[in-house]
Design an enzyme around this catalytic site. Structure first.
Site, short mmCIF file in Angstrom:
data_model
loop_
_atom_site.label_atom_id
_atom_site.label_comp_id
_atom_site.label_asym_id
_atom_site.label_seq_id
_atom_site.Cartn_x
_atom_site.Cartn_y
_atom_site.Cartn_z
N ALA A 158 28.42 17.41 -51.30
CA ALA A 158 29.58 18.05 -51.93
C ALA A 158 29.48 18.23 -53.43
O ALA A 158 30.43 18.70 -54.06
CB ALA A 158 30.84 17.23 -51.60
N ASN A 181 23.70 8.56 -49.09
CA ASN A 181 22.60 9.30 -48.50
C ASN A 181 22.88 9.40 -47.00
O ASN A 181 22.92 8.39 -46.30
CB ASN A 181 21.29 8.55 -48.75
CG ASN A 181 20.08 9.25 -48.14
OD1 ASN A 181 20.21 10.25 -47.44
ND2 ASN A 181 18.90 8.71 -48.40
N VAL A 182 23.06 10.63 -46.50
CA VAL A 182 23.44 10.79 -45.10
C VAL A 182 22.35 10.31 -44.14
O VAL A 182 22.63 10.05 -42.97
CB VAL A 182 23.80 12.25 -44.78
CG1 VAL A 182 25.02 12.70 -45.58
CG2 VAL A 182 22.62 13.20 -45.02
N TYR A 213 12.80 22.84 -41.45
CA TYR A 213 14.19 23.21 -41.73
C TYR A 213 14.79 23.98 -40.55
O TYR A 213 15.90 23.68 -40.10
CB TYR A 213 14.24 24.04 -43.00
CG TYR A 213 15.63 24.50 -43.39
CD1 TYR A 213 16.51 23.64 -44.05
CD2 TYR A 213 16.06 25.79 -43.10
CE1 TYR A 213 17.78 24.06 -44.41
CE2 TYR A 213 17.33 26.21 -43.46
CZ TYR A 213 18.18 25.35 -44.12
OH TYR A 213 19.44 25.77 -44.47
#
Length: 248
Positions: A12, A61-62, A153
């Site tokens: 975000a 940190n996801v 990715y």
């Protein structure tokens, strides 16, 4: 629209994530902003507070379940139970597949796909208890049609799309909808860094987009706002392509 709900946005601090956080915060949701870029995140949150928004900025940190659990504990303590989860955090390094290391592959999967898993699953108890929840992830056109020198990715974003469909079936009985927004070219700091490095020839890509320009973060945010609303109660398992027509 009920605004006494808590929304969590990952990644975000800038770009699409900041656009989403800004939209939800200024729409009146208590909004938790998560990112690893602590200083940038704090500055963005301060700007939103100055505009009257209720926001909470947390470094996380996801890819780390422990960090997500710790952040969620703080969110619940300061804002309340989590109602809306918007997993956006992601990385998009460009590496030819033949030169891609195992470490490079794993890092992208850890952040872009496993990070979405952590972000959603850790919030599930709150949504299940309320009998209401919204999950709106950010995937990518690359997950639908592939991306040059971005096999890791593309795989991670394709995984997010498949995860969306699986969770939509599984969580519907709990009152939770699960959808994903798939952008293509979007005006973000990451796009400009790639252009400056000569990795992203925008002038060559624009002719492939019927609406011949890059998208804006607030356009992605508008799609997220709809999917997270009560108006979208009968929408689940969908990929909403906000891409100017680049992939149909």
């Amino acid at each position: 629209m009920t605004k006494n709900r808590v929304a969590v946005v990952t990644g975000a601090a800038a770009g699409i994530g900041l656009g989403i956080a800004r939209r939800f915060a200024l729409d009146g949701y208590a909004t938790a902003m998560l990112d690893i870029e602590e200083n940038q995140l704090k500055a963005a949150a301060d700007e939103l507070r100055a505009e009257g928004a209720t926001v909470l900025a947390l470094k996380a940190n996801v890819a780390s379940r422990a960090e997500i659990e710790a952040a969620y504990a703080t969110i619940r303590s300061e804002l309340g139970p989590i109602s809306i989860v918007l997993p956006n955090a992601g990385i998009a390094p460009m590496v030819p597949f033949e030169h891609m290391s195992v470490e490079q592959w794993q890092q992208v999967i850890d952040v872009n796909l496993t990070g979405v898993f952590h972000t959603i699953q850790a919030a599930l108890p709150d949504m299940a208890a309320a009998g209401w929840g919204r999950v709106v992830s950010i995937s990518s056109q690359a997950g639908q049609s592939g991306g040059m020198c971005m096999a890791h990715y593309s795989a991670s974003k394709g995984g997010v799309i498949s995860l969306t469909k699986g969770l939509a079936r599984e969580l519907a009985a709990l009152g939770i909808t699960v959808n994903t927004v798939a952008p293509s070219v979007c005006e973000t700091p990451q796009m400009h860094r790639a252009m400056e490095a000569g990795l992203f020839p925008l002038e060559a890509i624009l002719p492939m987009i019927p609406i011949s320009r890059a998208g804006q973060p607030d356009e992605i945010a508008s799609a997220c706002a709809f999917l997270a609303s009560d108006d979208a109660a009968y929408v689940t398992g969908q990929v909403l392509a906000v891409n100017g027509g680049m992939y149909m």
